[in-house]
Design a protein around this motif. Structure first.
Motif, short mmCIF file in Angstrom:
data_model
loop_
_atom_site.label_atom_id
_atom_site.label_comp_id
_atom_site.label_asym_id
_atom_site.label_seq_id
_atom_site.Cartn_x
_atom_site.Cartn_y
_atom_site.Cartn_z
N HIS A 105 42.13 40.43 94.96
CA HIS A 105 40.93 41.20 95.27
C HIS A 105 41.15 42.69 95.01
O HIS A 105 40.26 43.40 94.56
N PHE A 106 42.36 43.13 95.34
CA PHE A 106 42.70 44.53 95.11
C PHE A 106 42.60 44.86 93.62
O PHE A 106 41.96 45.84 93.22
N PHE A 107 43.20 44.03 92.79
CA PHE A 107 43.13 44.23 91.33
C PHE A 107 41.67 44.22 90.85
O PHE A 107 41.27 45.05 90.02
N ALA A 108 40.87 43.29 91.38
CA ALA A 108 39.48 43.16 90.92
C ALA A 108 38.68 44.43 91.24
O ALA A 108 37.88 44.89 90.43
N HIS A 109 38.91 44.99 92.42
CA HIS A 109 38.22 46.24 92.75
C HIS A 109 38.60 47.35 91.78
O HIS A 109 37.74 48.05 91.26
N LEU A 110 39.88 47.50 91.53
CA LEU A 110 40.31 48.59 90.63
C LEU A 110 39.74 48.39 89.23
O LEU A 110 39.30 49.35 88.59
N ALA A 111 39.73 47.14 88.77
CA ALA A 111 39.21 46.87 87.42
C ALA A 111 37.74 47.26 87.32
O ALA A 111 37.25 47.58 86.24
N PRO A 116 39.57 50.51 97.20
CA PRO A 116 39.42 50.07 98.59
C PRO A 116 40.06 51.06 99.56
O PRO A 116 41.24 51.40 99.41
N VAL A 117 39.29 51.54 100.51
CA VAL A 117 39.78 52.49 101.53
C VAL A 117 39.66 51.82 102.90
O VAL A 117 38.58 51.37 103.29
N THR A 147 39.44 61.69 90.94
CA THR A 147 38.55 62.64 90.26
C THR A 147 39.10 63.04 88.90
O THR A 147 38.44 63.75 88.16
N HIS A 148 40.35 62.64 88.62
CA HIS A 148 41.01 63.05 87.37
C HIS A 148 40.77 61.97 86.31
O HIS A 148 41.22 60.83 86.48
N PRO A 149 40.08 62.30 85.22
CA PRO A 149 39.66 61.26 84.28
C PRO A 149 40.81 60.41 83.73
O PRO A 149 40.67 59.19 83.65
N VAL A 150 41.91 61.02 83.37
CA VAL A 150 43.00 60.25 82.77
C VAL A 150 43.66 59.35 83.81
O VAL A 150 43.92 58.17 83.58
N PHE A 151 43.90 59.91 84.99
CA PHE A 151 44.50 59.11 86.05
C PHE A 151 43.56 57.97 86.45
O PHE A 151 43.99 56.82 86.66
N ALA A 152 42.27 58.27 86.52
CA ALA A 152 41.29 57.24 86.90
C ALA A 152 41.26 56.10 85.88
O ALA A 152 41.12 54.93 86.25
N ARG A 153 41.41 56.44 84.60
CA ARG A 153 41.44 55.39 83.58
C ARG A 153 42.70 54.54 83.72
O ARG A 153 42.69 53.33 83.49
N PHE A 154 43.80 55.17 84.09
CA PHE A 154 45.02 54.39 84.34
C PHE A 154 44.80 53.40 85.48
O PHE A 154 45.20 52.24 85.41
N GLY A 159 44.24 47.70 87.32
CA GLY A 159 43.50 46.57 87.89
C GLY A 159 43.31 45.46 86.89
O GLY A 159 43.46 44.27 87.20
N THR A 160 43.01 45.82 85.66
CA THR A 160 42.80 44.84 84.59
C THR A 160 44.08 44.08 84.29
O THR A 160 44.05 42.90 83.90
#
Ligand code: HBI
Ligand code: FE
Length: 290
Positions: A105-111, A116-117, A147-154, A159-160
């Motif tokens: 579920h954790f992976f699915a949220h990130l993908a 999850p907080v 909020t950081h685009p590159v980190f957020a894409r990582f 998750g994927t």
């Protein structure tokens, strides 16, 4: 009613969240109006202390993220307000959960670009240290970097990668990548080594230790090395991996085919956290690196 997740193997105690009301994806309402004055007070105490330390020890991207979130130090943030900002910046949102959730579920949220907080906050008797993630760790530690685009894409790529790792019996290797970057990562900056990991930046003791202590090893980030390295969840780290840039992290996570690495190493014993290899590039003093 949802069954609470199996605690990770190094966890001995019961999980504290209330899972009874959780939806199928483990989300719950934040229920902001139910936080007590004392809980807001604990938030303020933790927030003010950690923000002060972050100005010295955190990477500028973390501080910039914190500024963009426009948080009041005075009370627990409302997730809906945060989500308006996150959506505009990187398309992410946070979702409320009772605490640790099962890794699928954790992976699915990130993908799906959802972080999850946990909704519960620690008590006054445990301001220094917690093994389980609470609201302060999840929010203060993780949300600024979203909020950081590159980190957020990582994070989305991570998750994927979950289901693929699972299919190859290598979730334990993928989890090491999260641990040594998202939770306990350091990065080189023009002002020396700085922290970006949420596990570091939500802990006053480890924030100082990760940068200033001469005890832990700090070695250059290398994807294969990270995937092979075991970790401890119940003490300050003995080893930190140091990025050159968040682009380096993104490319490692996104452009690499992990399958051959899983096939080669998934069945082998991991490298112990205190063990250095001849090929490791060690940063001897975090403050004298550049
Ligand atoms: N659940 N809420 C929450 N937060 C986490 O960081 C988390 C989790 N479940 C599983 C998990 N982390 C790890 O197993 C993943 O990194 C693989
Ligand atoms: Fe975390």
């Amino acid at each position: 009613m949802m069954r609470p997740p199996q605690a990770p193997s190094q966890h001995q105690q019961q999980l504290r969240g209330n899972y009874a009301q959780a939806a199928d994806d483990y989300t719950v309402p934040q229920d902001w109006q139910h936080y007590s004055a004392d809980e807001h007070d604990i938030w303020r105490l933790l927030f003010e202390r950690q923000l002060q330390l972050a100005h010295t020890y955190a990477t500028p991207e973390f501080i910039a993220g914190m500024d963009k979130l426009g948080l009041s130090t005075q009370q627990i943030p409302k997730f809906d307000d945060t989500n308006k900002i996150l959506r505009r910046l990187t398309g992410w949102k946070i979702v409320a959960v009772p605490g640790l959730i099962p890794e699928d579920h954790f992976f699915a949220h990130l993908a799906q670009r959802q972080f999850p907080v946990s909704v519960w906050i620690r008590g006054r008797n445990e301001l220094e240290y917690l093994v389980e993630p609470d609201l302060f760790h999840d929010f203060f530690g993780h949300v600024p970097m979203l909020t950081h685009p590159v980190f957020a894409r990582f994070m989305q790529a991570y998750g994927t990668a979950g289901p693929k790792a699972k299919a190859l019996g290598a979730v334990h290797m993928l989890a090491r990548l999260y641990w040594y970057t998202v939770e306990f990562g350091l990065i080189r900056t023009s002002h020396g080594l700085k922290a970006y990991g949420a596990g570091i930046l939500s802990s006053p003791g480890e924030t100082v230790y990760s940068i200033d202590s001469l005890l832990p090893h700090r070695i250059a980030f290398d994807l294969t090395r990270v995937l092979r390295t075991e970790y401890l969840i119940d003490d300050y780290q003995q080893l930190y991996f140091v990025l050159d840039s968040f682009e380096q992290l993104f490319h490692a996570g996104y452009d690499t085919d992990f399958a051959p690495l899983y096939q080669q190493y998934a069945q082998s014993p991991g490298i112990a956290p205190h063990q250095l290899l001849p090929e490791d590039h060690e940063f001897v003093d975090a403050r004298l690196t550049l």
